[in-house]
Motif scaffolding. Sequence first.
Motif, PDB file in Angstrom:
ATOM      1  N   LEU A 271       5.306   6.086   2.342  1.00 21.82           N
ATOM      2  CA  LEU A 271       4.048   6.715   2.747  1.00 21.82           C
ATOM      3  C   LEU A 271       2.854   6.037   2.080  1.00 21.82           C
ATOM      4  O   LEU A 271       2.928   5.585   0.941  1.00 21.82           O
ATOM      5  N   VAL A 272       1.742   5.996   2.816  1.00 21.77           N
ATOM      6  CA  VAL A 272       0.489   5.393   2.373  1.00 21.77           C
ATOM      7  C   VAL A 272      -0.529   6.523   2.218  1.00 21.77           C
ATOM      8  O   VAL A 272      -0.571   7.445   3.042  1.00 21.77           O
ATOM      9  N   ASP A 273      -1.356   6.463   1.185  1.00 22.82           N
ATOM     10  CA  ASP A 273      -2.322   7.546   0.963  1.00 22.82           C
ATOM     11  C   ASP A 273      -3.404   7.566   2.037  1.00 22.82           C
ATOM     12  O   ASP A 273      -3.686   6.564   2.698  1.00 22.82           O
ATOM     13  N   GLY A 274      -4.005   8.732   2.202  1.00 24.27           N
ATOM     14  CA  GLY A 274      -5.022   8.924   3.229  1.00 24.27           C
ATOM     15  C   GLY A 274      -6.263   8.073   3.040  1.00 24.27           C
ATOM     16  O   GLY A 274      -6.963   7.758   4.002  1.00 24.27           O
ATOM     17  N   ALA A 275      -6.539   7.683   1.795  1.00 21.11           N
ATOM     18  CA  ALA A 275      -7.719   6.858   1.530  1.00 21.11           C
ATOM     19  C   ALA A 275      -7.635   5.509   2.243  1.00 21.11           C
ATOM     20  O   ALA A 275      -8.667   4.919   2.561  1.00 21.11           O
ATOM     21  N   TYR A 276      -6.432   5.029   2.505  1.00 24.63           N
ATOM     22  CA  TYR A 276      -6.277   3.745   3.201  1.00 24.63           C
ATOM     23  C   TYR A 276      -6.949   3.813   4.577  1.00 24.63           C
ATOM     24  O   TYR A 276      -7.713   2.920   4.958  1.00 24.63           O
TER      25      TYR A 276
ATOM     26  N   PRO B  15       1.821  11.106   9.289  1.00 23.15           N
ATOM     27  CA  PRO B  15       2.005  10.136   8.207  1.00 23.15           C
ATOM     28  C   PRO B  15       1.626   8.714   8.601  1.00 23.15           C
ATOM     29  O   PRO B  15       1.799   8.307   9.751  1.00 23.15           O
TER      30      PRO B  15
ATOM     31  N   ARG C 141       2.655   4.934   7.294  1.00 26.76           N
ATOM     32  CA  ARG C 141       3.711   4.303   6.503  1.00 26.76           C
ATOM     33  C   ARG C 141       3.507   2.791   6.448  1.00 26.76           C
ATOM     34  O   ARG C 141       2.921   2.192   7.365  1.00 26.76           O
TER      35      ARG C 141
ATOM     36  N   HIS D 189       0.803  -1.224   0.000  1.00 26.63           N
ATOM     37  CA  HIS D 189       0.000   0.000   0.000  1.00 26.63           C
ATOM     38  C   HIS D 189       0.835   1.272   0.000  1.00 26.63           C
ATOM     39  O   HIS D 189       0.279   2.375  -0.057  1.00 26.63           O
TER      40      HIS D 189
ATOM     41  N   PHE E  50      -5.875  15.132   8.393  1.00 19.22           N
ATOM     42  CA  PHE E  50      -4.720  14.243   8.351  1.00 19.22           C
ATOM     43  C   PHE E  50      -3.668  14.863   9.259  1.00 19.22           C
ATOM     44  O   PHE E  50      -3.169  15.954   9.002  1.00 19.22           O
TER      45      PHE E  50
ATOM     46  N   HIS F 111       2.693   4.053  -1.672  1.00 18.69           N
ATOM     47  CA  HIS F 111       2.684   4.613  -3.021  1.00 18.69           C
ATOM     48  C   HIS F 111       3.617   5.794  -3.181  1.00 18.69           C
ATOM     49  O   HIS F 111       3.792   6.292  -4.282  1.00 18.69           O
ATOM     50  N   TYR F 112       4.190   6.265  -2.105  1.00 19.79           N
ATOM     51  CA  TYR F 112       4.978   7.488  -2.147  1.00 19.79           C
ATOM     52  C   TYR F 112       6.321   7.270  -1.461  1.00 19.79           C
ATOM     53  O   TYR F 112       6.517   6.303  -0.722  1.00 19.79           O
TER      54      TYR F 112
END
Length: 133
Positions: A27-32, A66, A68, A20, A63, A22-23
């Motif tokens: 880092l994992v996007d907020g949608a997760y 982070p 991760r 998950h 948010f 992606h960055y």
Amino acid sequence: MTDPRLGLTVTHRRYVPHAHAHYGGSLVDGAYTLGLFGDVATEVAIVLDGDEGLLAGYSDVRFLGPVRAGDVLEATCEVVRIGRRSRELRCTAQVVARAQPERGPSAAAVLDPPLPVVAATATLVVPEPLTGG
């Protein structure tokens, strides 16, 4: 009279897999995390109303830190308002454990205190109760 269902709280914990990330910096996007709130809200609806309900929307999403890959997230939803067919939920997520790759490929530590990462208000909608017999 206060509704005894107010204050009901449901919590889930989930490991955040590396798939998950992606960055940069894993880092994992907020949608997760918002998706995790959806899972917790579903359990709230089942407990309160005997139905999975529908998470209709979020408001006041913040948010705060982070998320991760390698984190263990704790997501909680608390019932703060009950309408005829809607329930307002206070949703919070915090990192309770985090990977520490600088110490080794599988190193991790429990965070004390946990790190708050997302806060939101969610609206949950449930069907009209069945009447008759």
